[in-house]
Design an enzyme around this catalytic site. Structure first.
Site, PDB file in Angstrom:
ATOM      1  N   LYS A   1      41.233  36.656  36.812  1.00 16.80           N
ATOM      2  CA  LYS A   1      40.342  36.360  35.675  1.00 16.80           C
ATOM      3  C   LYS A   1      40.280  37.552  34.721  1.00 16.80           C
ATOM      4  O   LYS A   1      40.036  38.687  35.149  1.00 16.80           O
ATOM      5  CB  LYS A   1      38.952  36.041  36.204  1.00 16.80           C
ATOM      6  CG  LYS A   1      37.938  35.600  35.171  1.00 16.80           C
ATOM      7  CD  LYS A   1      36.608  35.281  35.871  1.00 16.80           C
ATOM      8  CE  LYS A   1      35.573  34.704  34.928  1.00 16.80           C
ATOM      9  NZ  LYS A   1      34.310  34.395  35.643  1.00 16.80           N
TER      10      LYS A   1
ATOM     11  N   CYS B   1      36.868  29.961  34.348  1.00 15.73           N
ATOM     12  CA  CYS B   1      35.451  29.954  33.951  1.00 15.73           C
ATOM     13  C   CYS B   1      35.181  30.587  32.584  1.00 15.73           C
ATOM     14  O   CYS B   1      35.545  30.023  31.557  1.00 15.73           O
ATOM     15  CB  CYS B   1      34.641  30.620  35.058  1.00 15.73           C
ATOM     16  SG  CYS B   1      32.883  30.193  35.047  1.00 15.73           S
TER      17      CYS B   1
ATOM     18  N   GLU C   1      36.282  27.734  40.982  1.00 16.91           N
ATOM     19  CA  GLU C   1      36.171  29.190  41.107  1.00 16.91           C
ATOM     20  C   GLU C   1      35.443  29.534  42.416  1.00 16.91           C
ATOM     21  O   GLU C   1      34.587  28.784  42.864  1.00 16.91           O
ATOM     22  CB  GLU C   1      35.360  29.725  39.911  1.00 16.91           C
ATOM     23  CG  GLU C   1      35.282  31.239  39.852  1.00 16.91           C
ATOM     24  CD  GLU C   1      34.513  31.756  38.620  1.00 16.91           C
ATOM     25  OE1 GLU C   1      33.747  30.988  38.019  1.00 16.91           O
ATOM     26  OE2 GLU C   1      34.690  32.938  38.278  1.00 16.91           O
TER      27      GLU C   1
HETATM   28  O1  LIG Z   1      30.589  35.887  40.810  1.00 19.61           O
HETATM   29  C1  LIG Z   1      31.121  35.012  41.500  1.00 19.61           C
HETATM   30  O2  LIG Z   1      30.918  34.858  42.702  1.00 19.61           O
HETATM   31  C2  LIG Z   1      32.087  34.113  40.855  1.00 19.61           C
HETATM   32  N1  LIG Z   1      32.114  34.234  39.463  1.00 19.61           N
HETATM   33  C3  LIG Z   1      31.291  33.551  38.672  1.00 19.61           C
HETATM   34  O3  LIG Z   1      30.465  32.770  39.100  1.00 19.61           O
HETATM   35  C4  LIG Z   1      31.446  33.812  37.221  1.00 19.61           C
HETATM   36  C5  LIG Z   1      30.938  35.200  36.944  1.00 19.61           C
HETATM   37  S1  LIG Z   1      29.246  35.461  37.387  1.00 19.61           S
HETATM   38  N2  LIG Z   1      30.756  32.841  36.441  1.00 19.61           N
HETATM   39  C6  LIG Z   1      31.061  32.603  35.168  1.00 19.61           C
HETATM   40  O4  LIG Z   1      32.025  33.146  34.608  1.00 19.61           O
HETATM   41  C7  LIG Z   1      30.144  31.631  34.463  1.00 19.61           C
HETATM   42  C8  LIG Z   1      30.399  31.570  32.971  1.00 19.61           C
HETATM   43  C9  LIG Z   1      29.320  30.834  32.280  1.00 19.61           C
HETATM   44  O5  LIG Z   1      28.418  30.278  32.867  1.00 19.61           O
HETATM   45  C10 LIG Z   1      29.355  30.791  30.809  1.00 19.61           C
HETATM   46  O6  LIG Z   1      30.368  31.178  30.198  1.00 19.61           O
HETATM   47  O7  LIG Z   1      28.365  30.329  30.231  1.00 19.61           O
END
Ligand SMILES: O=C(O)CNC(=O)[C@H](CS)NC(=O)CCC(=O)C(=O)O
Length: 280
Positions: free
Chosen positions: A116, A157, A42
């Site tokens: 996503k 993710c 990602e």
């Molecule tokens: O924002 C960005 O730059 C890229 N996107 C992410 O890193 C995303 C949203 S903050 N991360 C996750 O979905 C982690 C999920 C997770 O850790 C869980 O389900 O426990």
């Protein structure tokens, strides 16, 4: 049929210009070790914690240099490439970005794109809160793509916590589920392996989950760390690859016949039944 897959585990910074050559180098390494299908995590282009920084460095899909360069690299190397995701500007009036995954074919063409669906709006600990939907516009379309090595069902993710998405992908024919990630270290230690193994077992699919890892070099915004442990799980639930914590290129052989073997042993994918909900 055996497929040698390559997973790229990245420690992306918030500078897309610095990230791109590292990513290209690791893709070349995986292909040098025989990988025919390579997958990146990602936010391969930019891992950022600042919306204003993202606004200044993200591009629209048509202009994005990470996408254009990696498409060309896939064509030059003649490989299938899953770009786990790229953060992109969109036409939306609300200014939100897309968190978009791309499957690139060996001619460098975009075979499929997936935005996503589930947004990580979660308070992980007292001091650690994520508000993904502030910056990103969620997608509304589950996506499958045909390849010579099977039908790929795409996700990103946090999606991995929504089993009905994978059920639908598998019911529609998916044999390989992709789950590129930038998982939080806290939830990763608690849930990462269990969630991904469950998605593989319950659907009789390979799960391929390339991940961001380590303490990221963030110049603008709050620091951020991710869990790593890029994972490949076979359809019986066995972990074929766990990349641990280091950035790098990792290859693994998938015996694609294992999908049919696992589904013959436990045909639960064909045993779904409708039922009522009785509140007693
Ligand atoms: O924002 C960005 O730059 C890229 N996107 C992410 O890193 C995303 C949203 S903050 N991360 C996750 O979905 C982690 C999920 C997770 O850790 C869980 O389900 O426990």
């Amino acid at each position: 049929m055996t497929l040698r897959a390559g997973l790229i585990q990245l420690n992306s910074s918030d500078d897309p210009v610095a990230n791109l050559p590292r990513t290209q180098g690791l893709i070349a390494q995986a292909v040098g070790q025989g990988a025919k299908f390579v997958a990146t995590p990602e936010v391969t282009n930019v891992l950022s914690t600042s919306r204003s920084h993202q606004k200044s460095v993200l591009q629209h899909e048509e202009q994005d240099q990470t996408l254009a360069t990696l498409r060309k690299q896939a064509a030059d190397l003649g490989i299938w490439l899953l770009i786990g995701s790229i953060g992109l500007l969109t036409e939306d009036t609300d200014g939100r970005f897309a968190n978009r995954s791309f499957l690139i074919d060996p001619q460098g063409k975009i075979k499929a794109r997936y935005d996503k669906i589930h947004m990580f709006d979660v308070q992980v600990t007292e001091s650690e809160t994520y508000r993904e939907s502030d910056g990103y516009r969620p997608g509304e379309t589950a996506t499958l793509a045909e390849t010579p090595f099977g039908t790929v069902g795409m996700s990103i993710c946090y999606d991995m916590r929504f089993p009905h998405l994978y059920r639908q992908l598998a019911q529609a024919g998916a044999t390989i589920l992709t789950a590129p990630a930038a998982f939080s270290p806290v939830t990763g230690a608690a849930h990462w392996h269990s969630l991904l193994r469950a998605r593989a077992i319950e659907n009789g699919c390979f799960v391929i989950a390339p991940a961001q890892t380590g303490d990221h070099d963030i110049r603008k915004g709050k620091p951020r760390s991710t869990y790593g442990h890029s994972l490949v799980v076979d359809p019986w639930g066995e972990v074929l690859l766990d990349a641990g914590a280091e950035e790098g290129a990792y290859v693994v052989d998938l015996d694609l016949g294992q999908v049919e073997v696992a589904r013959k042993r436990v045909p639960s994918l064909s045993h779904d039944r409708p039922f009522r909900l009785d509140r007693g």
